[in-house]
Design an enzyme around this catalytic site. Structure first.
Site, mmCIF file in Angstrom:
data_model
loop_
_atom_site.group_PDB
_atom_site.id
_atom_site.type_symbol
_atom_site.label_atom_id
_atom_site.label_comp_id
_atom_site.label_asym_id
_atom_site.label_seq_id
_atom_site.Cartn_x
_atom_site.Cartn_y
_atom_site.Cartn_z
ATOM 1 N N LYS A 37 0.845 -1.201 0.000
ATOM 2 C CA LYS A 37 0.000 0.000 0.000
ATOM 3 C C LYS A 37 0.877 1.247 0.000
ATOM 4 O O LYS A 37 1.795 1.388 0.799
ATOM 5 C CB LYS A 37 -0.896 0.019 1.239
ATOM 6 C CG LYS A 37 -1.844 1.207 1.262
ATOM 7 C CD LYS A 37 -2.791 1.125 2.436
ATOM 8 C CE LYS A 37 -2.279 1.814 3.662
ATOM 9 N NZ LYS A 37 -2.284 3.280 3.626
ATOM 10 N N LYS A 66 -7.209 8.228 -0.685
ATOM 11 C CA LYS A 66 -8.514 8.618 -0.088
ATOM 12 C C LYS A 66 -9.061 9.898 -0.707
ATOM 13 O O LYS A 66 -9.300 10.900 -0.023
ATOM 14 C CB LYS A 66 -8.378 8.796 1.426
ATOM 15 C CG LYS A 66 -7.888 7.569 2.162
ATOM 16 C CD LYS A 66 -7.913 7.770 3.667
ATOM 17 C CE LYS A 66 -7.438 6.564 4.438
ATOM 18 N NZ LYS A 66 -5.993 6.318 4.349
ATOM 19 N N ASP A 69 -13.325 15.189 -2.839
ATOM 20 C CA ASP A 69 -13.450 16.527 -3.424
ATOM 21 C C ASP A 69 -14.776 16.563 -4.165
ATOM 22 O O ASP A 69 -15.571 15.622 -4.059
ATOM 23 C CB ASP A 69 -12.252 16.789 -4.368
ATOM 24 C CG ASP A 69 -11.900 18.273 -4.452
ATOM 25 O OD1 ASP A 69 -12.820 19.084 -4.666
ATOM 26 O OD2 ASP A 69 -10.719 18.616 -4.308
ATOM 27 N N PRO A 71 -17.291 15.908 -7.191
ATOM 28 C CA PRO A 71 -17.276 14.718 -8.048
ATOM 29 C C PRO A 71 -16.353 14.824 -9.264
ATOM 30 O O PRO A 71 -15.569 13.898 -9.545
ATOM 31 C CB PRO A 71 -18.742 14.572 -8.473
ATOM 32 C CG PRO A 71 -19.510 15.183 -7.346
ATOM 33 C CD PRO A 71 -18.671 16.313 -6.833
ATOM 34 N N ARG A 178 -3.266 -5.477 14.814
ATOM 35 C CA ARG A 178 -2.231 -5.448 15.835
ATOM 36 C C ARG A 178 -1.999 -6.850 16.376
ATOM 37 O O ARG A 178 -2.949 -7.621 16.494
ATOM 38 C CB ARG A 178 -2.649 -4.510 16.990
ATOM 39 C CG ARG A 178 -2.705 -3.024 16.586
ATOM 40 C CD ARG A 178 -1.307 -2.517 16.246
ATOM 41 N NE ARG A 178 -1.270 -1.135 15.784
ATOM 42 C CZ ARG A 178 -1.267 -0.745 14.503
ATOM 43 N NH1 ARG A 178 -1.336 -1.654 13.530
ATOM 44 N NH2 ARG A 178 -1.178 0.517 14.172
ATOM 45 N N GLN A 188 -4.367 4.092 16.414
ATOM 46 C CA GLN A 188 -5.460 3.233 15.959
ATOM 47 C C GLN A 188 -6.351 2.885 17.154
ATOM 48 O O GLN A 188 -5.855 2.507 18.205
ATOM 49 C CB GLN A 188 -4.913 1.937 15.332
ATOM 50 C CG GLN A 188 -4.094 2.153 14.081
ATOM 51 C CD GLN A 188 -4.957 2.444 12.842
ATOM 52 O OE1 GLN A 188 -6.095 2.902 12.959
ATOM 53 N NE2 GLN A 188 -4.405 2.212 11.673
ATOM 54 N N GLY A 208 0.879 -1.873 8.754
ATOM 55 C CA GLY A 208 2.006 -0.949 8.629
ATOM 56 C C GLY A 208 3.010 -1.188 9.733
ATOM 57 O O GLY A 208 3.814 -2.128 9.678
HETATM 58 O O1 C5P Z 1 0.823 1.374 10.962
HETATM 59 P P1 C5P Z 1 -0.576 0.892 10.801
HETATM 60 O O2 C5P Z 1 -0.689 -0.630 10.762
HETATM 61 O O3 C5P Z 1 -1.545 1.526 11.771
HETATM 62 O O4 C5P Z 1 -0.985 1.384 9.331
HETATM 63 C C1 C5P Z 1 -2.273 1.368 8.863
HETATM 64 C C2 C5P Z 1 -2.312 1.941 7.484
HETATM 65 O O5 C5P Z 1 -3.643 1.844 7.009
HETATM 66 C C3 C5P Z 1 -1.906 3.403 7.376
HETATM 67 O O6 C5P Z 1 -1.169 3.530 6.168
HETATM 68 C C4 C5P Z 1 -3.210 4.155 7.275
HETATM 69 O O7 C5P Z 1 -3.111 5.291 6.450
HETATM 70 C C5 C5P Z 1 -4.108 3.111 6.619
HETATM 71 N N1 C5P Z 1 -5.533 3.245 6.879
HETATM 72 C C6 C5P Z 1 -6.084 3.206 8.133
HETATM 73 N N2 C5P Z 1 -7.446 3.363 8.307
HETATM 74 C C7 C5P Z 1 -8.246 3.515 7.249
HETATM 75 C C8 C5P Z 1 -7.695 3.538 5.961
HETATM 76 C C9 C5P Z 1 -6.323 3.385 5.810
HETATM 77 O O8 C5P Z 1 -5.360 3.039 9.106
HETATM 78 N N3 C5P Z 1 -9.551 3.592 7.421
#
Ligand code: C5P
Length: 233
Positions: A37, A66, A69, A71, A178, A188, A208
């Site tokens: 991603k 994401k 804006d 359409p 996690r 998160q 991530g």
């Molecule tokens: O580091 P972590 O596992 O929290 O990364 C989560 C990734 O998912 C980040 O790149 C974040 O931008 C993305 N993301 C999110 N929640 C969303 C959409 C995307 O955490 N609803």
């Protein structure tokens, strides 16, 4: 459950500032992972360089910008992306924005962001909103599917209801994964383990920091993939 290869279940979030760091991460993970991603930080630092590099290497890319804006602007932005070999792109939005994005989707799949996984019930209350995040996610997902979106981004906590009530077709991509069970240790708030999220109905997991900040990323990936395989076969 969809027949998705194990090396595409986890989508590694390349949240780094430079294309060289992203490439290093991909090289570290690619024996086990074929889905990456690219979000705002890396895209601002490399534009399409990393997208093209990953696609040329034979891996899949989720471009997580994401878009939100009017359409027409969203449609034109999606058009800029739809010929680059990107597999998944993300948009926010209400009905007209989603419809406009779908017109320009090309071969990509489009995911509607429902409610960010960093947004908790207390944030909802602080805004004076009643109701539950679970309902908000569910009704946004239902609407996105009705409009023709391929799927949604949501936490694992809402996956079960969406999967049972909206069916198999909906693609559910779940961040907020996690290793510990529902342990809130950073920004998160709606988190889940890899195995539980897949069991709840998620198709792909966006991971991530638990991987990118690990001393041994492969060890974390293998442990998550074991959990996934135990549930998804
Ligand atoms: O580091 P972590 O596992 O929290 O990364 C989560 C990734 O998912 C980040 O790149 C974040 O931008 C993305 N993301 C999110 N929640 C969303 C959409 C995307 O955490 N609803």
């Amino acid at each position: 459950m969809k027949d998705i290869p194990l090396n595409e279940r986890i989508i590694v979030a390349l949240d780094v500032d430079h294309p060289d760091k992203a490439k290093e991460l991909v090289k570290k993970c690619e024996s086990h992972i074929s889905y990456y991603k690219i979000g705002l930080q890396l895209f601002m630092g490399s534009w399409f360089e990393t997208v093209d590099w990953i696609v040329d290497r034979g891996h899949k890319v989720m471009l997580d910008l994401k878009f939100f804006d009017i359409p027409e602007t969203v449609k034109l932005a999606v058009e800029q992306v739809n010929s680059r070999g990107v597999s998944l792109a993300t948009i926010h939005g209400n009905d007209p924005i989603i419809r406009a994005a779908l017109e320009a989707r090309g071969d990509m799949k489009l995911l509607a962001v429902t409610v960010l996984t960093s947004f908790g019930e207390e944030d909802m209350r602080a805004m004076g909103m009643t109701g539950s995040i679970a309902d908000l996610v569910y009704f946004r997902a239902k609407r996105a599917l009705e409009l023709g979106c391929d799927g949604v981004v949501s936490s694992g906590l809402e996956a079960e209801r969406m999967r049972s009530e909206l069916g198999e077709k909906l693609l559910i991509v779940t961040p907020g994964i996690r290793p510990g069970d529902n342990v809130v240790e950073d920004d998160q708030k709606r988190v889940m383990t890899a195995g539980k999220a897949i069991a709840a109905g998620a198709d792909h997991l966006v991971v991530g920091r638990p991987i990118t900040k690990a001393a041994d990323p492969i060890k974390v990936i293998e442990s998550m993939q074991q959990e996934i395989a135990a549930v998804a076969g």
